[in-house]
Scaffold this motif. Structure first.
Motif, PDB file in Angstrom:
ATOM      1  N   GLN A   1       1.341   9.826   4.658  1.00 34.58           N
ATOM      2  CA  GLN A   1      -0.047   9.417   4.881  1.00 34.58           C
ATOM      3  C   GLN A   1      -0.877   9.842   3.680  1.00 34.58           C
ATOM      4  O   GLN A   1      -0.819  10.973   3.230  1.00 34.58           O
ATOM      5  CB  GLN A   1      -0.596  10.105   6.138  1.00 34.58           C
ATOM      6  CG  GLN A   1      -2.058   9.860   6.390  1.00 34.58           C
ATOM      7  CD  GLN A   1      -2.302   8.904   7.522  1.00 34.58           C
ATOM      8  OE1 GLN A   1      -1.371   8.414   8.147  1.00 34.58           O
ATOM      9  NE2 GLN A   1      -3.562   8.634   7.787  1.00 34.58           N
ATOM     10  N   LEU A   2      -1.648   8.880   3.188  1.00 35.50           N
ATOM     11  CA  LEU A   2      -2.521   9.169   2.052  1.00 35.50           C
ATOM     12  C   LEU A   2      -3.628  10.118   2.481  1.00 35.50           C
ATOM     13  O   LEU A   2      -4.303   9.884   3.481  1.00 35.50           O
ATOM     14  CB  LEU A   2      -3.126   7.866   1.539  1.00 35.50           C
ATOM     15  CG  LEU A   2      -4.167   7.991   0.424  1.00 35.50           C
ATOM     16  CD1 LEU A   2      -3.536   8.570  -0.842  1.00 35.50           C
ATOM     17  CD2 LEU A   2      -4.799   6.644   0.139  1.00 35.50           C
ATOM     18  N   GLN A   3      -3.815  11.171   1.724  1.00 32.96           N
ATOM     19  CA  GLN A   3      -4.905  12.117   1.980  1.00 32.96           C
ATOM     20  C   GLN A   3      -5.807  12.139   0.752  1.00 32.96           C
ATOM     21  O   GLN A   3      -5.334  12.383  -0.361  1.00 32.96           O
ATOM     22  CB  GLN A   3      -4.357  13.510   2.287  1.00 32.96           C
ATOM     23  CG  GLN A   3      -3.616  13.560   3.613  1.00 32.96           C
ATOM     24  CD  GLN A   3      -3.163  14.963   3.965  1.00 32.96           C
ATOM     25  OE1 GLN A   3      -2.724  15.708   3.108  1.00 32.96           O
ATOM     26  NE2 GLN A   3      -3.278  15.306   5.233  1.00 32.96           N
ATOM     27  N   LYS A  26       0.691  12.866  -3.902  1.00 38.72           N
ATOM     28  CA  LYS A  26       1.853  12.103  -3.444  1.00 38.72           C
ATOM     29  C   LYS A  26       1.718  10.590  -3.590  1.00 38.72           C
ATOM     30  O   LYS A  26       2.704   9.872  -3.513  1.00 38.72           O
ATOM     31  CB  LYS A  26       2.207  12.430  -1.989  1.00 38.72           C
ATOM     32  CG  LYS A  26       2.519  13.876  -1.731  1.00 38.72           C
ATOM     33  CD  LYS A  26       2.882  14.110  -0.276  1.00 38.72           C
ATOM     34  CE  LYS A  26       3.147  15.585  -0.004  1.00 38.72           C
ATOM     35  NZ  LYS A  26       3.476  15.825   1.425  1.00 38.72           N
ATOM     36  N   PHE A  27       0.481  10.069  -3.738  1.00 42.23           N
ATOM     37  CA  PHE A  27       0.279   8.643  -3.884  1.00 42.23           C
ATOM     38  C   PHE A  27      -0.546   8.385  -5.148  1.00 42.23           C
ATOM     39  O   PHE A  27      -1.417   9.180  -5.495  1.00 42.23           O
ATOM     40  CB  PHE A  27      -0.468   8.049  -2.678  1.00 42.23           C
ATOM     41  CG  PHE A  27       0.317   8.062  -1.406  1.00 42.23           C
ATOM     42  CD1 PHE A  27       0.300   9.173  -0.586  1.00 42.23           C
ATOM     43  CD2 PHE A  27       1.061   6.969  -1.028  1.00 42.23           C
ATOM     44  CE1 PHE A  27       1.019   9.212   0.594  1.00 42.23           C
ATOM     45  CE2 PHE A  27       1.787   6.984   0.160  1.00 42.23           C
ATOM     46  CZ  PHE A  27       1.767   8.106   0.963  1.00 42.23           C
ATOM     47  N   GLU A 100      -5.277  -0.358   1.002  1.00 36.56           N
ATOM     48  CA  GLU A 100      -3.980  -0.571   0.350  1.00 36.56           C
ATOM     49  C   GLU A 100      -3.642  -2.040   0.120  1.00 36.56           C
ATOM     50  O   GLU A 100      -2.594  -2.334  -0.448  1.00 36.56           O
ATOM     51  CB  GLU A 100      -2.877   0.085   1.179  1.00 36.56           C
ATOM     52  CG  GLU A 100      -2.738  -0.460   2.586  1.00 36.56           C
ATOM     53  CD  GLU A 100      -1.710   0.339   3.390  1.00 36.56           C
ATOM     54  OE1 GLU A 100      -0.904   1.054   2.795  1.00 36.56           O
ATOM     55  OE2 GLU A 100      -1.731   0.230   4.632  1.00 36.56           O
ATOM     56  N   ASP A 114      -8.644   1.976   5.069  1.00 35.36           N
ATOM     57  CA  ASP A 114      -7.700   2.552   6.006  1.00 35.36           C
ATOM     58  C   ASP A 114      -7.677   4.072   5.986  1.00 35.36           C
ATOM     59  O   ASP A 114      -7.309   4.711   6.973  1.00 35.36           O
ATOM     60  CB  ASP A 114      -6.285   2.063   5.682  1.00 35.36           C
ATOM     61  CG  ASP A 114      -6.214   0.556   5.551  1.00 35.36           C
ATOM     62  OD1 ASP A 114      -5.929   0.067   4.448  1.00 35.36           O
ATOM     63  OD2 ASP A 114      -6.456  -0.126   6.574  1.00 35.36           O
ATOM     64  N   PHE A 115      -8.019   4.647   4.847  1.00 38.65           N
ATOM     65  CA  PHE A 115      -7.884   6.097   4.662  1.00 38.65           C
ATOM     66  C   PHE A 115      -9.205   6.653   4.141  1.00 38.65           C
ATOM     67  O   PHE A 115      -9.831   6.057   3.271  1.00 38.65           O
ATOM     68  CB  PHE A 115      -6.758   6.414   3.666  1.00 38.65           C
ATOM     69  CG  PHE A 115      -5.444   5.780   4.019  1.00 38.65           C
ATOM     70  CD1 PHE A 115      -5.047   4.597   3.425  1.00 38.65           C
ATOM     71  CD2 PHE A 115      -4.612   6.367   4.959  1.00 38.65           C
ATOM     72  CE1 PHE A 115      -3.846   3.999   3.756  1.00 38.65           C
ATOM     73  CE2 PHE A 115      -3.398   5.783   5.299  1.00 38.65           C
ATOM     74  CZ  PHE A 115      -3.017   4.596   4.697  1.00 38.65           C
TER      75      PHE A 115
END
Length: 126
Positions: A1-3, A26-27, A100, A114-115
């Motif tokens: 999950q993108l944070q 991480k992304f 995304e 979305d995030f």
């Protein structure tokens, strides 16, 4: 999950400047459309600026055009919002958000993202 993590908020006087940062682990943020939004007490969250995945095209709310600039630094995996000539009506919690879906033109609508980050407070005193 993108944070997403925002930073750079603070207290500034009328006419001052701040630079907000949005980072992620991480992304790669360049895989996402990134939007900056703000929410003042008692008001709905509103779009401020956004930058697209395709072509890094930018978009701004009329209220900030000519004063705010959104940009990417892919080497630092960071999206910035440079805010100049700040006004008391810019006081709000500022959020960055990620969408995304590949887009040539990113959107300033809350529902397109979305995030979301936790937000950073910007206060402009007169």
């Amino acid at each position: 999950q993108l944070q997403l993590v925002e930073s750079g908020g603070g207290l500034v006087r009328l006419g001052g400047s701040l630079r907000l940062s949005c980072t992620a682990s991480k992304f790669n943020l360049d895989d996402f459309n990134i939007g900056w939004f703000r929410q003042a007490p008692g008001k709905e969250r509103e779009g401020v600026s956004c930058i697209s995945t395709v072509g890094s095209n930018t978009n701004y709310a009329d209220s900030v055009k000519g004063r705010f600039t959104i940009s990417r630094d892919n080497a630092k995996n960071t999206v910035y919002l440079q805010m100049n000539n700040l006004k008391p009506e810019d006081t709000a919690v500022y959020y960055c958000a990620a969408d995304e879906r590949p887009r040539f033109e990113a959107r300033l609508s809350v529902g397109s993202y979305d995030f979301w980050g936790q937000g950073t407070q910007v206060t402009v005193s007169s």
